[in-house]
Design a protein around this motif. Structure first.
Motif, short mmCIF file in Angstrom:
data_model
loop_
_atom_site.label_atom_id
_atom_site.label_comp_id
_atom_site.label_asym_id
_atom_site.label_seq_id
_atom_site.Cartn_x
_atom_site.Cartn_y
_atom_site.Cartn_z
N LEU A 1 0.86 -1.18 0.06
CA LEU A 1 0.11 -0.11 -0.05
C LEU A 1 0.85 1.28 -0.26
CD1 LEU A 1 -2.80 1.47 0.23
CD2 LEU A 1 -2.54 1.23 2.86
N LEU A 2 1.98 1.24 0.85
CA LEU A 2 2.53 2.39 0.90
C LEU A 2 3.73 2.84 -0.55
CD1 LEU A 2 4.24 4.65 2.62
CD2 LEU A 2 5.98 2.97 3.35
N ALA A 3 4.12 1.68 -1.12
CA ALA A 3 4.73 1.60 -2.31
C ALA A 3 3.51 2.27 -3.39
CB ALA A 3 5.04 0.21 -2.68
N LYS A 4 2.44 1.57 -3.46
CA LYS A 4 1.42 2.18 -4.38
C LYS A 4 1.18 3.60 -4.39
CE LYS A 4 -2.24 1.04 -7.36
NZ LYS A 4 -1.84 0.63 -8.49
N ILE A 5 0.82 4.07 -2.96
CA ILE A 5 0.44 5.62 -2.84
C ILE A 5 1.66 6.19 -3.17
CG2 ILE A 5 -0.08 6.77 -0.92
CD1 ILE A 5 -2.02 4.75 -0.21
N GLU A 24 3.55 6.34 -5.43
CA GLU A 24 3.97 6.63 -6.77
C GLU A 24 3.36 8.03 -7.02
OE1 GLU A 24 2.00 3.65 -9.07
OE2 GLU A 24 3.44 1.87 -8.17
N TYR A 25 2.21 8.38 -6.15
CA TYR A 25 1.41 9.44 -6.39
C TYR A 25 2.14 10.94 -5.94
CZ TYR A 25 -2.30 6.62 -8.07
OH TYR A 25 -3.08 5.85 -8.76
N PHE A 26 3.34 10.52 -5.15
CA PHE A 26 3.93 11.61 -4.54
C PHE A 26 5.52 11.50 -4.70
CE2 PHE A 26 0.26 10.98 -1.91
CZ PHE A 26 -0.13 12.18 -1.94
N PRO A 27 5.93 11.43 -5.80
CA PRO A 27 7.31 11.01 -6.40
C PRO A 27 8.18 12.25 -5.59
CG PRO A 27 6.04 12.41 -8.22
CD PRO A 27 5.21 11.92 -7.13
N ALA A 28 7.94 13.41 -5.39
CA ALA A 28 8.83 14.53 -4.76
C ALA A 28 9.01 14.31 -3.25
CB ALA A 28 8.23 16.06 -4.89
N GLN A 29 8.22 13.02 -2.66
CA GLN A 29 8.27 13.28 -1.11
C GLN A 29 8.91 11.88 -0.65
OE1 GLN A 29 7.24 15.45 0.91
NE2 GLN A 29 6.45 16.72 -0.84
N LYS A 30 9.74 11.89 0.12
CA LYS A 30 10.36 10.61 0.91
C LYS A 30 9.00 9.78 1.35
CE LYS A 30 14.31 13.12 2.76
NZ LYS A 30 14.79 13.66 3.91
N LEU A 72 -0.19 8.82 5.53
CA LEU A 72 -1.08 7.92 5.64
C LEU A 72 -1.57 7.55 7.14
CD1 LEU A 72 0.29 5.19 3.07
CD2 LEU A 72 -1.61 6.69 2.93
N ILE A 73 -0.57 7.60 8.23
CA ILE A 73 -0.60 7.40 9.38
C ILE A 73 -1.72 8.69 9.87
CG2 ILE A 73 0.26 7.30 11.83
CD1 ILE A 73 2.47 5.85 10.49
N MET A 74 -1.47 9.72 9.57
CA MET A 74 -2.06 10.81 10.19
C MET A 74 -3.60 10.90 9.43
SD MET A 74 -0.57 12.38 12.19
CE MET A 74 -1.53 13.31 12.62
N SER A 75 -3.58 10.70 8.26
CA SER A 75 -5.15 10.53 7.62
C SER A 75 -6.02 9.69 8.05
CB SER A 75 -4.85 10.38 6.09
OG SER A 75 -3.97 11.26 5.35
N SER A 76 -5.22 8.42 8.49
CA SER A 76 -5.91 7.24 9.00
C SER A 76 -6.69 7.75 10.34
CB SER A 76 -5.30 5.95 9.26
OG SER A 76 -4.99 5.59 7.80
#
Length: 82
Positions: free
Chosen positions: A5-9, A11-17, A25-29
């Motif tokens: 899941l982390l790897a998939k998501i 992909e949408y944030f290429p500029a972020q570590k 993801l932790i904060m959103s959840s």
């Protein structure tokens, strides 16, 4: 948090570590689970989400503050893949 899941998501944030994406993801959840953006309430659910039930609410609150104070975290840079 599941690595696929982390790897998939990530992909949408290429500029972020990957750690920034994981914390997002932790904060959103935690925000969704708490049904509040009040970090004093959110801090209680972070341990459940991370699987670290021994973490103190104060440490979770500090983690939340550090996340939202990241200077390079830009949500407007999301790439939409078609």
């Amino acid at each position: 948090m599941s690595l696929p899941l982390l790897a998939k998501i990530s992909e949408y944030f290429p500029a972020q570590k990957s750690t920034s994406v994981k914390n997002m993801l932790i904060m959103s959840s935690a925000i969704f689970e708490t049904e509040s953006t009040n970090l004093n309430k959110v801090k209680r659910n972070i341990g459940k989400i991370t699987g670290n039930l021994k973490s103190s609410p104060d440490a979770n609150y500090k983690r939340s503050i550090r996340f939202f104070n990241l200077p390079n975290l830009r949500f407007d840079e999301i790439l939409i893949k078609k």
